[in-house]
Design a protein around this motif. Sequence first.
Motif, PDB file in Angstrom:
ATOM      1  N   ASN A  13       0.889  -1.410  -0.019  1.00 24.19           N
ATOM      2  CA  ASN A  13      -0.232  -0.036   0.014  1.00 24.19           C
ATOM      3  C   ASN A  13       0.724   1.335   0.252  1.00 24.19           C
ATOM      4  O   ASN A  13       0.694   2.617   0.708  1.00 24.19           O
ATOM      5  N   LEU A  14       1.361   1.087  -0.734  1.00 22.20           N
ATOM      6  CA  LEU A  14       2.762   2.228  -0.670  1.00 22.20           C
ATOM      7  C   LEU A  14       2.135   3.865  -1.614  1.00 22.20           C
ATOM      8  O   LEU A  14       0.965   3.647  -2.769  1.00 22.20           O
ATOM      9  N   THR A  15       1.872   4.901  -0.849  1.00 25.87           N
ATOM     10  CA  THR A  15       1.366   5.558  -1.703  1.00 25.87           C
ATOM     11  C   THR A  15       2.969   6.608  -2.918  1.00 25.87           C
ATOM     12  O   THR A  15       3.443   6.289  -2.886  1.00 25.87           O
ATOM     13  N   PRO A  16       1.560   7.610  -3.769  1.00 21.06           N
ATOM     14  CA  PRO A  16       2.035   7.683  -4.781  1.00 21.06           C
ATOM     15  C   PRO A  16       4.153   8.750  -4.477  1.00 21.06           C
ATOM     16  O   PRO A  16       3.654   8.817  -4.004  1.00 21.06           O
ATOM     17  N   GLY A  17       4.991   8.127  -4.936  1.00 22.05           N
ATOM     18  CA  GLY A  17       6.020   8.600  -4.827  1.00 22.05           C
ATOM     19  C   GLY A  17       6.600   7.788  -3.685  1.00 22.05           C
ATOM     20  O   GLY A  17       7.903   8.463  -3.321  1.00 22.05           O
ATOM     21  N   THR A  18       6.113   6.576  -3.309  1.00 19.19           N
ATOM     22  CA  THR A  18       6.948   6.470  -2.001  1.00 19.19           C
ATOM     23  C   THR A  18       8.113   5.470  -2.401  1.00 19.19           C
ATOM     24  O   THR A  18       7.615   4.368  -3.604  1.00 19.19           O
ATOM     25  N   ASP A  19       9.136   4.925  -2.637  1.00 19.89           N
ATOM     26  CA  ASP A  19      10.268   3.946  -2.516  1.00 19.89           C
ATOM     27  C   ASP A  19      10.702   3.097  -1.185  1.00 19.89           C
ATOM     28  O   ASP A  19      11.771   4.750  -1.073  1.00 19.89           O
ATOM     29  N   THR A  20       9.968   1.897  -0.941  1.00 23.06           N
ATOM     30  CA  THR A  20      11.115   1.767   0.479  1.00 23.06           C
ATOM     31  C   THR A  20      12.038   1.489   0.231  1.00 23.06           C
ATOM     32  O   THR A  20      12.320  -0.147  -1.027  1.00 23.06           O
ATOM     33  N   ASN A  21      12.877   0.706   1.036  1.00 26.63           N
ATOM     34  CA  ASN A  21      13.900  -0.433   1.320  1.00 26.63           C
ATOM     35  C   ASN A  21      14.036  -1.382   2.644  1.00 26.63           C
ATOM     36  O   ASN A  21      14.142  -0.767   3.537  1.00 26.63           O
ATOM     37  N   LEU A  22      13.861  -2.265   2.696  1.00 23.83           N
ATOM     38  CA  LEU A  22      13.105  -3.411   3.720  1.00 23.83           C
ATOM     39  C   LEU A  22      14.945  -4.204   4.199  1.00 23.83           C
ATOM     40  O   LEU A  22      15.792  -4.662   3.473  1.00 23.83           O
ATOM     41  N   ILE A  23      15.273  -3.812   5.399  1.00 21.80           N
ATOM     42  CA  ILE A  23      16.404  -4.649   6.330  1.00 21.80           C
ATOM     43  C   ILE A  23      16.101  -5.431   7.274  1.00 21.80           C
ATOM     44  O   ILE A  23      15.053  -4.420   8.305  1.00 21.80           O
ATOM     45  N   VAL A  24      16.773  -6.387   7.350  1.00 20.13           N
ATOM     46  CA  VAL A  24      16.326  -7.369   8.588  1.00 20.13           C
ATOM     47  C   VAL A  24      17.255  -7.373   9.129  1.00 20.13           C
ATOM     48  O   VAL A  24      18.480  -7.586   8.974  1.00 20.13           O
ATOM     49  N   TYR A  25      17.108  -7.476  10.446  1.00 14.72           N
ATOM     50  CA  TYR A  25      18.308  -7.357  11.705  1.00 14.72           C
ATOM     51  C   TYR A  25      18.020  -8.696  12.623  1.00 14.72           C
ATOM     52  O   TYR A  25      17.023  -8.609  12.917  1.00 14.72           O
ATOM     53  N   ASN A  26      19.247  -9.369  12.808  1.00 15.42           N
ATOM     54  CA  ASN A  26      18.560 -10.496  14.068  1.00 15.42           C
ATOM     55  C   ASN A  26      18.660  -9.859  15.421  1.00 15.42           C
ATOM     56  O   ASN A  26      18.907  -8.544  15.796  1.00 15.42           O
ATOM     57  N   GLN A  27      18.880 -10.231  16.243  1.00 16.85           N
ATOM     58  CA  GLN A  27      18.322 -10.234  17.852  1.00 16.85           C
ATOM     59  C   GLN A  27      19.874  -9.734  18.585  1.00 16.85           C
ATOM     60  O   GLN A  27      19.457  -8.999  19.933  1.00 16.85           O
ATOM     61  N   ASP A  28      20.754  -9.946  18.072  1.00 17.85           N
ATOM     62  CA  ASP A  28      22.026  -9.050  18.259  1.00 17.85           C
ATOM     63  C   ASP A  28      22.462  -7.654  17.531  1.00 17.85           C
ATOM     64  O   ASP A  28      23.728  -7.053  17.215  1.00 17.85           O
ATOM     65  N   HIS A  29      21.649  -7.379  16.404  1.00 14.71           N
ATOM     66  CA  HIS A  29      21.598  -6.161  15.625  1.00 14.71           C
ATOM     67  C   HIS A  29      22.174  -6.698  14.559  1.00 14.71           C
ATOM     68  O   HIS A  29      22.578  -5.986  13.920  1.00 14.71           O
ATOM     69  N   VAL A  30      22.835  -7.642  14.128  1.00  9.40           N
ATOM     70  CA  VAL A  30      23.646  -7.461  12.913  1.00  9.40           C
ATOM     71  C   VAL A  30      22.686  -7.932  11.768  1.00  9.40           C
ATOM     72  O   VAL A  30      21.779  -8.776  11.740  1.00  9.40           O
ATOM     73  N   GLY A  31      22.717  -7.395  10.248  1.00 16.52           N
ATOM     74  CA  GLY A  31      21.742  -7.297   9.134  1.00 16.52           C
ATOM     75  C   GLY A  31      22.381  -9.354   8.902  1.00 16.52           C
ATOM     76  O   GLY A  31      22.925  -9.608   8.880  1.00 16.52           O
ATOM     77  N   ILE A  32      20.681  -9.543   8.743  1.00 10.85           N
ATOM     78  CA  ILE A  32      20.824 -10.754   8.231  1.00 10.85           C
ATOM     79  C   ILE A  32      20.271 -10.647   6.604  1.00 10.85           C
ATOM     80  O   ILE A  32      20.593 -11.372   5.710  1.00 10.85           O
TER      81      ILE A  32
END
Length: 251
Positions: A13-32
Amino acid sequence: MKQGIYYTCQTLNLTPGTDTNLIVYNQDHVGIGGNDDISPEETAKGNFASRFSWLSSYTGWAFALVGPVNPPKANEAGGTGYSLRCDIGLPTTPTPTGTLTANPNPIATYVPPSPQPPEPTMTPYPTPRSAQNLPVRQINIATATPIPQMTATPRSVTLNVQVFNDINNNGLLDPGEGISGVSMRLSDEQSGVPLAQGLTDADGRLSITVQNSGPVRLSVPLFGYSVLVVEDTLTVRIAVVSAVTLPDRIP
């Protein structure tokens, strides 16, 4: 999350003009891992949503960070929006390999710890051991007093946040300077567990109260700002100052 199970997080449901980037981290704040756009086909259709799937290698918490690929101006931040959904399992279509384009710093790949060697098997005594004389002390249950256990006492933390364009450079929120729709959140400093989140109102103000026994951290992703809060009551002012300084007169 539970070890050995697939999970999928995606923006919708992105509004017009919205471009997202998604990053997932584990419980130690290290990127998955993460993802900018679902696929070139969806991008060609004008769909700039993000989707990322992974197989959990542990049981515990995970955190999803969503941000704009092209951050809008501060006074236009309230016009963008999206929905975030996380499901158990893989999506119906293949998910591309994630890339972390929103974070300029490289993120280390999470490697599960090596399993510990099994405990050695205890060898029984070859012959029966002689009886041991153990000291015995009688306790009167009726008069014994249990030792109280120390427990952390939750405290109430209240934050009053002001976000504004400091046009006159006085460090104060004046009428007409407030920035609305700025997202911010509170989390536990030790565990990283989210406690509360919200958006600034039309005057650029937001008041949040949470119950937590330890210190908390305030994060404002739009400006890359965070601060550790140890006080029970705190007012935080975030002033946006123009980088261009005009001369006071013409030479």
